[in-house]
Design an enzyme around this catalytic site. Structure first.
Site, PDB file in Angstrom:
ATOM      1  N   LYS A 111     -12.858   5.803 -47.275  1.00 51.26           N
ATOM      2  CA  LYS A 111     -13.393   7.047 -47.833  1.00 51.26           C
ATOM      3  C   LYS A 111     -12.509   8.187 -47.325  1.00 51.26           C
ATOM      4  CE  LYS A 111     -17.721   9.578 -48.457  1.00 51.26           C
ATOM      5  NZ  LYS A 111     -17.530  10.846 -47.799  1.00 51.26           N
ATOM      6  N   ARG A 132     -14.795  19.648 -57.375  1.00 51.92           N
ATOM      7  CA  ARG A 132     -16.109  19.078 -57.610  1.00 51.92           C
ATOM      8  C   ARG A 132     -17.187  20.163 -57.729  1.00 51.92           C
ATOM      9  NH1 ARG A 132     -18.863  15.541 -52.961  1.00 51.92           N
ATOM     10  NH2 ARG A 132     -20.836  14.992 -53.939  1.00 51.92           N
TER      11      ARG A 132
HETATM   12  P1  AMP Z   1     -20.414  12.684 -49.862  1.00 51.38           P
HETATM   13  O1  AMP Z   1     -19.880  14.013 -50.349  1.00 51.38           O
HETATM   14  O2  AMP Z   1     -20.356  12.527 -48.380  1.00 51.38           O
HETATM   15  O3  AMP Z   1     -21.679  12.296 -50.489  1.00 51.38           O
HETATM   16  O4  AMP Z   1     -19.379  11.585 -50.316  1.00 51.38           O
HETATM   17  C1  AMP Z   1     -18.886  11.576 -51.587  1.00 51.38           C
HETATM   18  C2  AMP Z   1     -17.460  12.026 -51.554  1.00 51.38           C
HETATM   19  O5  AMP Z   1     -16.610  11.026 -51.050  1.00 51.38           O
HETATM   20  C3  AMP Z   1     -16.994  12.338 -52.925  1.00 51.38           C
HETATM   21  O6  AMP Z   1     -16.733  13.720 -52.990  1.00 51.38           O
HETATM   22  C4  AMP Z   1     -15.744  11.550 -53.076  1.00 51.38           C
HETATM   23  O7  AMP Z   1     -14.766  12.356 -53.630  1.00 51.38           O
HETATM   24  C5  AMP Z   1     -15.360  11.162 -51.691  1.00 51.38           C
HETATM   25  N1  AMP Z   1     -14.574   9.939 -51.609  1.00 51.38           N
HETATM   26  C6  AMP Z   1     -13.507   9.760 -50.828  1.00 51.38           C
HETATM   27  N2  AMP Z   1     -12.989   8.554 -50.965  1.00 51.38           N
HETATM   28  C7  AMP Z   1     -13.756   7.908 -51.874  1.00 51.38           C
HETATM   29  C8  AMP Z   1     -13.730   6.612 -52.439  1.00 51.38           C
HETATM   30  N3  AMP Z   1     -12.822   5.710 -52.077  1.00 51.38           N
HETATM   31  N4  AMP Z   1     -14.671   6.302 -53.338  1.00 51.38           N
HETATM   32  C9  AMP Z   1     -15.611   7.204 -53.688  1.00 51.38           C
HETATM   33  N5  AMP Z   1     -15.688   8.436 -53.186  1.00 51.38           N
HETATM   34  C10 AMP Z   1     -14.762   8.800 -52.284  1.00 51.38           C
END
Ligand code: AMP
Length: 659
Positions: A111, A132
């Site tokens: 991630k 986003r």
């Molecule tokens: P969160 O904002 O903590 O809910 O996590 C989602 C975020 O993780 C999204 O904004 C994605 O852009 C990011 N992200 C980073 N790497 C990945 C990945 N490999 N797959 C999906 N999301 C990812």
């Protein structure tokens, strides 16, 4: 070959060369040829601007400074991910998935800790990119995204429409370089690569964004027209074939395999040139995903595993003490450089004396460090078994490392403070307080002017205020002749202040305006106060034994003595102008309620106190009199209930005058 054909060919060759250079790391075109062709392309485009296309390699850093970013409504929302913090929680996620799709298989990816963006392609050409935002509406940052070399401006296959989601990040190497440059330029440093990437992507000037060397990893097809896929892996492979930089991804048949992969990603996070803040497990089959669907916030088919904060061992090379603007001594460990969560750490906070004592941190120790709030690293523990022979417990200094004055511990906390009246570290704050309204009341001497005077080297201690020359003051930035004169006048006027204002200005701990007034009235002069003993001080109403000790300590310091002498020599008034305290009202407690026409509340209180009486904020059986003005409220009622004598304004005046 006509111009249009030549342009087309140049663009294709250069696009290919870019891809080989940036993505494959396997250039087939020499730099010389590349520059040559690029120049030819630029010349032709300058001659035929109508033939410039948005996917031309010349368009990466084009355009002008934007005024702001326009909004983009995402065709497909950019959802969040549900977090899991342990293997158990991950297995629980797997159980829920299998209730709907028993045969689910997964894909596991790092991630990336960056910024999510959506890239839109029409007929194979990059037309728009957006942040986003709140997931539904983001900002159009196309110009800045174009500067990212690994975002293809034209794809090998021209599908009518394709939306790709990815994470923009600042490579660790670029982050360190940029922070080094910023340090040299005296600019504030970026706390971490993520902040740096965010700041860069939202630059209004694309040239600045270009210098920041951002990169991207894509991990999803949000929308596609003209093609179908059955698994996530297939979509990623397709994106790879279209020259995107794709997230490293691993097929995992079971949740156990996902766990292994998560561990492996965590172990190798150092080797990635991007920061990660977890690993993502995704159901691989796209039909399964549809069956699972989404909650209001996130898809049910994915989970983000969050690693515990990264910890690293390093050694404590030194323990240094910094003195803040409020005089607090903060210890800091200087550690051998170590990479931690994306940055090179060279020091860690030790919070305060108690923290050092509790963890028993010593110079020479090997310690585990982690980043708590991501920014300032902290020491988690000392690896005692690695302690070198001869390491001694750290002794917290009893004197300020900046000015040498004694330090004291706050009565109510762990903070240790310098008591130096002329300590350079606290000069700004001391001066601002000195000049404030309740203190010496020097109009025009606020924080900004104080800073200017200090920077110009005109003030080194509060006493220097009374030696300022108007010619020097008038030379300061933004300081006209008129305001310089006003300031000089205000300083001159302050010499006549009552002793109580000067006492307030000195900033003795626990001696605020009120105590200063009482002390000033009681002792009548600075000299009398300076020679008073502890018992005498503690006997003053409103001054307890702790305050008495603070006063004694303060006056015993050489810096304080020097300051008082400087002020005296400059002609600052050192005696009380208040009437000596009477005792006619001593032992009586008054409560003021409602509005008096002849006095403000403050004046009425001062009159009572000048006669030895006390003023209290609330009515009780101990209240001697309630003084009731116009529109008196609940305090009056309470006084009536308790049968306390009530004075109206004229009765109150009579009482004062009689005495
Ligand atoms: P969160 O904002 O903590 O809910 O996590 C989602 C975020 O993780 C999204 O904004 C994605 O852009 C990011 N992200 C980073 N790497 C990945 C990945 N490999 N797959 C999906 N999301 C990812």
């Amino acid at each position: 070959m006509d111009v249009a054909q030549e342009l087309q060919q140049l663009r294709e060759e250069l696009t290919r060369a870019n891809y080989e250079y940036y993505m494959l790391d396997a250039p087939t075109m020499s730099d010389y040829d590349f520059d040559h062709k690029l120049r030819r392309l630029e010349e032709l485009e300058a001659m035929y601007p109508e033939l410039i296309t948005p996917d031309s390699p010349t368009q990466r850093v084009g355009g002008s400074v934007a005024e702001g970013f326009s909004e983009v409504v995402h065709q497909v929302p950019l959802e969040s991910l549900q977090d899991v913090f342990s293997v158990e929680e991950l297995e629980e996620f797997d159980r829920r998935v299998r209730e709907t799709t028993p045969d689910a298989v997964y894909d596991t990816e790092p991630k990336v800790d960056g910024l999510s963006v959506a890239l839109e392609y029409e007929n194979g050409v990059f037309v728009r990119g957006a942040t986003r935002g709140d997931g539904r509406v983001g900002e159009d940052v196309t110009q800045n995204l174009r500067t990212i070399r690994s975002i293809p401006l034209r794809l090998p296959e021209s599908l009518p429409r394709l939306i790709v989601r990815g994470e923009v990040y600042m490579p660790k190497s670029a982050f360190e370089r940029i922070n080094r440059e910023r340090e040299v330029q005296g600019k504030p440093l970026f706390a971490n690569p993520r902040n740096a990437a965010a700041g860069s992507l939202r630059q209004l000037d694309p040239r600045i964004a270009a210098e920041r060397r951002l990169d991207i990893l894509v991990f999803n097809i949000q929308y596609v027209d003209g093609k179908t896929f059955s698994t996530h892996t297939e979509t990623l492979e397709y994106l790879e074939s279209q020259h995107f930089r794709v997230i490293p991804h691993t097929f995992c048949a079971t949740i156990g395999e996902c766990t292994q992969r998560i561990t492996a990603i965590g172990d190798s996070r150092e080797n990635f040139d991007f920061d990660i803040d977890g690993a993502v497990v995704k159901v691989n089959d796209l039909t399964d995903r549809e069956k699972l669907g989404s909650t209001a916030k996130f898809p049910r088919w994915a989970a983000a595993y969050k690693y515990p904060p990264e910890q690293k061992p390093t050694t404590v090379e030194d323990i240094v003490i910094q003195v803040g603007r409020t005089g607090v001594l903060t210890p800091k460990a200087v550690v051998a450089p170590v990479r931690l969560a994306g940055t090179t750490v060279t020091n860690a906070t030790l919070h305060n004396q108690d923290f050092i004592a509790e963890k028993d941190v010593r110079i020479g120790d090997t310690v585990l460090v982690q980043k708590a709030g991501e920014i300032i690293p902290e020491i988690v523990s000392v690896l005692k078994e690695k302690r070198p022979a001869g390491a001694v417990p750290f002794v917290f200094p009893s004197q300020c490392p900046v000015c040498g004055a004694a330090v004291v511990r706050d009565e109510d906390g762990a903070a240790i403070r310098c008591t130096g009246a002329e300590c350079p570290a606290q000069l700004t704050r001391n001066l601002v307080h000195f000049a404030s309204r309740d203190a010496m009341d020097i109009e025009g001497l606020g924080p900004a002017v104080v800073e200017l005077l200090i920077q110009a080297g005109l003030l080194k201690t509060p006493g220097d205020l009374y030696h300022l020359q108007i010619t020097d003051v008038a030379k300061l930035d933004r300081m006209g002749k008129k305001s310089a004169q006003n300031l000089m006048d205000a300083i001159e006027r302050s010499k006549e202040n009552d002793l109580s204002k000067l006492l307030t200005a000195l900033g003795i701990r626990q001696v605020g305006q009120k105590a200063a007034q009482v002390l000033s009235r009681q002792f009548g002069s600075m000299e009398a106060l300076m020679t008073a003993g502890e018992e005498e001080l503690a006997a003053v109403p409103d001054v307890g034994s702790i305050t008495a000790q603070n006063i004694l300590d303060w006056f015993s310091s050489p810096q304080s003595k020097h300051l008082i002498q400087t002020l005296k020599d400059a002609g600052v008034n050192m005696v009380s102008k208040a009437q000596p305290v009477g005792d006619k009202l001593s032992g009586l407690t008054f409560v003021l309620t409602g509005e008096l026409s002849g006095f403000s509340r403050k004046e009425a209180s001062e009159r009572i106190e000048a006669l030895g009486g006390k003023v209290s904020g609330s009515v009780s059986s101990k209240t001697s009199y309630a003084v009731a003005g116009e529109a008196a409220g609940s305090k009056l009622r309470k006084a009536q209930e308790l049968n306390i004598p009530i004075l109206d304004e004229s009765a109150f005046i009579t009482l004062l005058e009689e005495n």
